[in-house]
Design a protein around this motif. Structure first.
Motif, PDB file in Angstrom:
ATOM      1  N   VAL A  44      59.287   2.245   9.449  1.00 35.40           N
ATOM      2  CA  VAL A  44      60.080   2.592   8.270  1.00 35.40           C
ATOM      3  C   VAL A  44      60.925   1.415   7.799  1.00 35.40           C
ATOM      4  O   VAL A  44      61.409   0.601   8.599  1.00 35.40           O
ATOM      5  N   LYS A  45      61.071   1.324   6.478  1.00 32.65           N
ATOM      6  CA  LYS A  45      62.060   0.421   5.887  1.00 32.65           C
ATOM      7  C   LYS A  45      62.640   1.112   4.659  1.00 32.65           C
ATOM      8  O   LYS A  45      61.949   1.816   3.924  1.00 32.65           O
ATOM      9  N   SER A  46      63.930   0.911   4.452  1.00 32.86           N
ATOM     10  CA  SER A  46      64.614   1.494   3.301  1.00 32.86           C
ATOM     11  C   SER A  46      65.352   0.406   2.529  1.00 32.86           C
ATOM     12  O   SER A  46      65.825  -0.581   3.108  1.00 32.86           O
ATOM     13  N   LEU A  47      65.420   0.615   1.223  1.00 34.44           N
ATOM     14  CA  LEU A  47      66.165  -0.315   0.393  1.00 34.44           C
ATOM     15  C   LEU A  47      67.661  -0.246   0.696  1.00 34.44           C
ATOM     16  O   LEU A  47      68.153   0.731   1.258  1.00 34.44           O
ATOM     17  N   LYS A  48      68.381  -1.291   0.311  1.00 33.58           N
ATOM     18  CA  LYS A  48      69.837  -1.272   0.385  1.00 33.58           C
ATOM     19  C   LYS A  48      70.357  -0.241  -0.615  1.00 33.58           C
ATOM     20  O   LYS A  48      69.683   0.055  -1.606  1.00 33.58           O
ATOM     21  N   PRO A  49      71.527   0.364  -0.400  1.00 39.96           N
ATOM     22  CA  PRO A  49      72.490   0.066   0.661  1.00 39.96           C
ATOM     23  C   PRO A  49      72.269   0.853   1.954  1.00 39.96           C
ATOM     24  O   PRO A  49      72.958   0.607   2.935  1.00 39.96           O
ATOM     25  N   VAL A  50      71.301   1.774   1.965  1.00 44.52           N
ATOM     26  CA  VAL A  50      71.083   2.576   3.166  1.00 44.52           C
ATOM     27  C   VAL A  50      70.378   1.764   4.242  1.00 44.52           C
ATOM     28  O   VAL A  50      70.708   1.838   5.426  1.00 44.52           O
ATOM     29  N   GLY A  51      69.359   0.989   3.850  1.00 48.32           N
ATOM     30  CA  GLY A  51      68.609   0.184   4.801  1.00 48.32           C
ATOM     31  C   GLY A  51      68.815  -1.297   4.571  1.00 48.32           C
ATOM     32  O   GLY A  51      69.553  -1.717   3.661  1.00 48.32           O
ATOM     33  N   ASN A  52      68.140  -2.097   5.399  1.00 47.43           N
ATOM     34  CA  ASN A  52      68.226  -3.551   5.242  1.00 47.43           C
ATOM     35  C   ASN A  52      66.919  -4.155   4.738  1.00 47.43           C
ATOM     36  O   ASN A  52      66.728  -5.367   4.775  1.00 47.43           O
ATOM     37  N   GLU A  53      65.984  -3.284   4.278  1.00 46.87           N
ATOM     38  CA  GLU A  53      64.712  -3.691   3.691  1.00 46.87           C
ATOM     39  C   GLU A  53      63.813  -4.403   4.700  1.00 46.87           C
ATOM     40  O   GLU A  53      62.918  -5.164   4.319  1.00 46.87           O
ATOM     41  N   GLN A  54      64.046  -4.148   5.994  1.00 45.25           N
ATOM     42  CA  GLN A  54      63.206  -4.675   7.062  1.00 45.25           C
ATOM     43  C   GLN A  54      62.537  -3.520   7.791  1.00 45.25           C
ATOM     44  O   GLN A  54      63.061  -2.401   7.832  1.00 45.25           O
ATOM     45  N   TRP A  55      61.374  -3.780   8.395  1.00 47.47           N
ATOM     46  CA  TRP A  55      60.663  -2.736   9.126  1.00 47.47           C
ATOM     47  C   TRP A  55      61.357  -2.431  10.461  1.00 47.47           C
ATOM     48  O   TRP A  55      61.875  -3.333  11.131  1.00 47.47           O
ATOM     49  N   HIS A  56      61.326  -1.142  10.826  1.00 48.28           N
ATOM     50  CA  HIS A  56      61.831  -0.672  12.111  1.00 48.28           C
ATOM     51  C   HIS A  56      60.820   0.326  12.675  1.00 48.28           C
ATOM     52  O   HIS A  56      60.028   0.914  11.927  1.00 48.28           O
ATOM     53  N   LEU A  57      60.871   0.538  13.980  1.00 45.65           N
ATOM     54  CA  LEU A  57      59.924   1.428  14.647  1.00 45.65           C
ATOM     55  C   LEU A  57      60.686   2.424  15.516  1.00 45.65           C
ATOM     56  O   LEU A  57      61.533   2.030  16.319  1.00 45.65           O
ATOM     57  N   TYR A  58      60.343   3.703  15.342  1.00 48.76           N
ATOM     58  CA  TYR A  58      61.008   4.755  16.112  1.00 48.76           C
ATOM     59  C   TYR A  58      59.987   5.756  16.645  1.00 48.76           C
ATOM     60  O   TYR A  58      58.938   5.981  16.018  1.00 48.76           O
ATOM     61  N   ASN A  59      60.310   6.368  17.769  1.00 49.08           N
ATOM     62  CA  ASN A  59      59.589   7.539  18.245  1.00 49.08           C
ATOM     63  C   ASN A  59      60.347   8.745  17.719  1.00 49.08           C
ATOM     64  O   ASN A  59      61.397   9.119  18.257  1.00 49.08           O
ATOM     65  N   ILE A  60      59.857   9.347  16.656  1.00 48.29           N
ATOM     66  CA  ILE A  60      60.617  10.422  16.013  1.00 48.29           C
ATOM     67  C   ILE A  60      60.421  11.773  16.692  1.00 48.29           C
ATOM     68  O   ILE A  60      61.052  12.754  16.296  1.00 48.29           O
ATOM     69  N   ALA A  61      59.574  11.827  17.731  1.00 49.37           N
ATOM     70  CA  ALA A  61      59.483  13.050  18.531  1.00 49.37           C
ATOM     71  C   ALA A  61      60.651  13.124  19.499  1.00 49.37           C
ATOM     72  O   ALA A  61      61.278  14.173  19.662  1.00 49.37           O
ATOM     73  N   THR A  62      60.985  12.012  20.145  1.00 50.85           N
ATOM     74  CA  THR A  62      62.092  11.975  21.094  1.00 50.85           C
ATOM     75  C   THR A  62      63.389  11.479  20.477  1.00 50.85           C
ATOM     76  O   THR A  62      64.474  11.738  20.995  1.00 50.85           O
TER      77      THR A  62
END
Length: 590
Positions: free
Chosen positions: A486-504
């Motif tokens: 996931v990546k989100s635009l500013k101001p919520v995100g930093n426009e960089q990719w991140h990786l999460y285990n959204i089950a845990t």
């Protein structure tokens, strides 16, 4: 007379045999679409808002704890109705937030294209009556209204929303509230309130065709809880004092309740959004005002639930309830925008609405919940509407009434909005079109039916290795098994990719990109392929959805009015607005 007895007996036996071996009546289908509800707004998902009728549907059916939509209204609705990615069905972005660079490009018309076949068309072809009442937001020209997209009867709001007490727009995005009935411009009654009216019209349409015995498909697009947040005062007052401890306390309480119900892992982590204000730093007057905003929001949600209860009571009274499949969902996560913080909107609102404390929620008053309460409404998730965090993309989904369904069951498998169309077609006994419709090639469905999970014969909807992409206004995600890129635009995100285990880790607290570099890189490649295959366009440098919305209002509403009234003034305003937009984009890039 003597010979008539055997004949009568034979006829009775024939009638009994015919009744016994006839196919069961196909179920009615009711789709209830809430607007801008956060993940835990529903009682059955951990919320304190009184939603007993929706909660009853949850007890009678299945709650999907890991259901995903898009982060904004019309793209979700386009996929909900077609089972096709929004970039392929024409709604790559909302018209109101689409940059000029994307206008007219494939997938970016802002309305459903001809290659996207709606579930209403397929159900109508299969012998269903088809109705829609409430929010449409997928076009308002004659060829894009519901009558040309498979609906027999319709009374719809064609834009992103409107006032809930009066026939007028809620923002200067529109010069009027665009309501249509069966393809013709329509007007609202004097005693109008949105949730009540939407249910009234749905019941009118159902009643009008009851005698022919055909099943019906009814799609109800509620305006609750889209801004302006408005509700009857007596319902709002049920919540007086309920939110006096503030948004942080509410966010924790909802997180704990969702985990207790089994929707979330125990001790699920939560981020504190940067936009969340310090409740204790507010003075008593500010706290009272903020608490009242959330009281109005809760009252609007409860009122919608009451109206759903009226519809349920009607279906029970007519004997249709036990043969009706219900689907309840929200089109995206909670709305963070406070229009009063946007200078151009604030000026318009000060002229057209009041925000006095004692009038909040009433006719002529405007309020919203803002980013701090929006974060609480999405609890325990991160983010909210417009952005790609789970708080923007994960919403409640409840399905009930399917034959053989597991009652009061929670499924924690990943589910997507494009899965709804295949599900409805299966319960209706209608074969999917397979990419061809009425002799021409069309976009094929991309989702999977939920029926096996609903009936307990499967635990997952999608294979663990299936990559499911998402993009809207530059924020993006890719889901694969239990993982999310996931990546989100500013101001919520930093426009960089991140990786999460959204089950845990559904709160998106622990970034796994360093621990799982191969998965991190592989999912980026999967996203690149998704974007290529679906014609996703890059956003122009400096894009901001709020600034784009202001430009839309200027172009489509403000400028035409000014041009007609005072041409010299127009040039001055254009220069001022252009300079402001240029300055903000330059500052953002810097």
């Amino acid at each position: 007379m003597i010979r008539s007895k055997p004949l009568a007996l034979a006829l009775c036996c024939l009638a009994f045999a015919t009744q016994s071996f006839a196919s069961p009546k196909r179920p009615n289908i009711v789709v209830l679409v809430a607007d801008d509800w956060g993940y835990s707004d529903v009682g059955a998902f951990g919320g304190e808002i009184a939603t007993p009728n929706i909660d009853t549907l949850a007890r009678e059916g299945v709650r999907f704890a890991d259901f995903h939509v898009t982060a904004s209204c019309s793209p979700t609705r386009s996929m909900l109705l077609t089972g096709i990615d929004n970039h392929r069905n024409g709604v790559g972005n909302m018209p109101e937030t689409m940059p000029d660079e994307h206008l007219g490009k494939p997938g970016y018309s802002g309305v459903l294209n001809d290659n996207a076949i709606t579930v209403a068309s397929l159900l109508r072809d299969g012998g269903y009556h088809t109705y829609i009442t409430g929010k449409w937001h997928l076009g308002k020209t004659p060829d894009t209204l519901p009558g040309n997209r498979g609906f027999d009867r319709s009374f719809i709001q064609a834009d992103s929303g409107s006032d809930n007490w009066e026939e007028r727009p809620y923002a200067p995005l529109y010069d009027k509230a665009a309501w249509f009935e069966n393809g013709q411009p329509a007007h609202l009654p004097k005693d109008y309130y949105s949730s009540t009216f939407i249910v009234d019209k749905a019941m009118d349409y159902i009643a009008a065709d009851r005698q022919d015995g055909k099943p019906f498909f009814a799609y109800l697009g509620f305006q609750a809880n889209h801004v302006p947040v408005q509700a009857p005062k007596d319902v709002i007052d049920n919540y007086r004092g309920r939110y006096d401890e503030g948004w942080t306390a509410l966010r924790k309480a909802r997180r704990d309740r969702a985990a207790e119900l089994g929707l979330m892992p125990a001790n699920v982590g939560m981020q504190t959004m940067a936009s969340t204000a310090d409740w204790e730093a507010l003075n008593e007057e500010e706290k009272r005002y903020e608490a009242r905003r959330m009281e109005v929001y809760a009252g609007m949600g409860e009122t919608m639930d009451r109206e759903i209860g009226r519809l349920i009571a009607y279906l029970k009274a007519t004997g249709e309830y036990d043969n009706t499949v219900f689907v309840f969902l929200s089109d995206n996560g909670s709305e963070p925008t406070d229009p009063y913080t946007i200078p151009a909107l604030r000026l318009w609102l000060e002229i057209n609405y009041t925000r006095q404390l004692d009038r909040l929620g009433s006719e002529g008053a405007f309020t919203s919940i803002g980013p701090s309460w929006a974060s609480a409404a999405a609890s325990p998730l991160s983010g909210y509407k417009f952005f790609a965090g789970e708080g923007g993309l994960r919403t409640p989904l409840i399905v009930s009434g399917v034959p053989g369904i597991q009652a009061n069951h929670i499924s924690r498998t990943f589910t997507h909005v494009t899965d709804i169309v295949p599900t409805l077609l299966e319960v209706a006994g209608i074969k999917p079109h397979g990419g061809h419709y009425q002799g021409k090639a069309v976009e094929p469905l991309i989702g999977s039916s939920l029926v096996p999970v609903l009936q307990g014969s499967a635990e997952r909807v999608h294979p663990e290795d299936q990559a499911i992409g998402y993009e809207l206004s530059g924020s993006a995600a890719l889901f694969k098994g239990d993982y999310k890129l996931v990546k989100s635009l500013k101001p919520v995100g930093n426009e960089q990719w991140h990786l999460y285990n959204i089950a845990t880790d559904p709160g998106e607290v622990i970034d796994l990109q360093q621990q799982m570099p191969e998965r991190f890189q592989g999912m980026q490649a999967d996203y690149a392929e998704y974007a290529r295959a679906n014609g996703v366009l890059p956003m122009p440098e400096g894009y901001d959805y709020m600034h784009q919305g202001q430009l839309y209002a200027l172009k489509h509403v403000v400028m035409p009015k000014l041009k007609a009234a005072a041409p010299p003034v127009v040039a001055i305003i254009v220069l001022l607005v252009g300079a402001l937009v240029w300055h903000r984009r330059r500052k953002r890039v810097a």
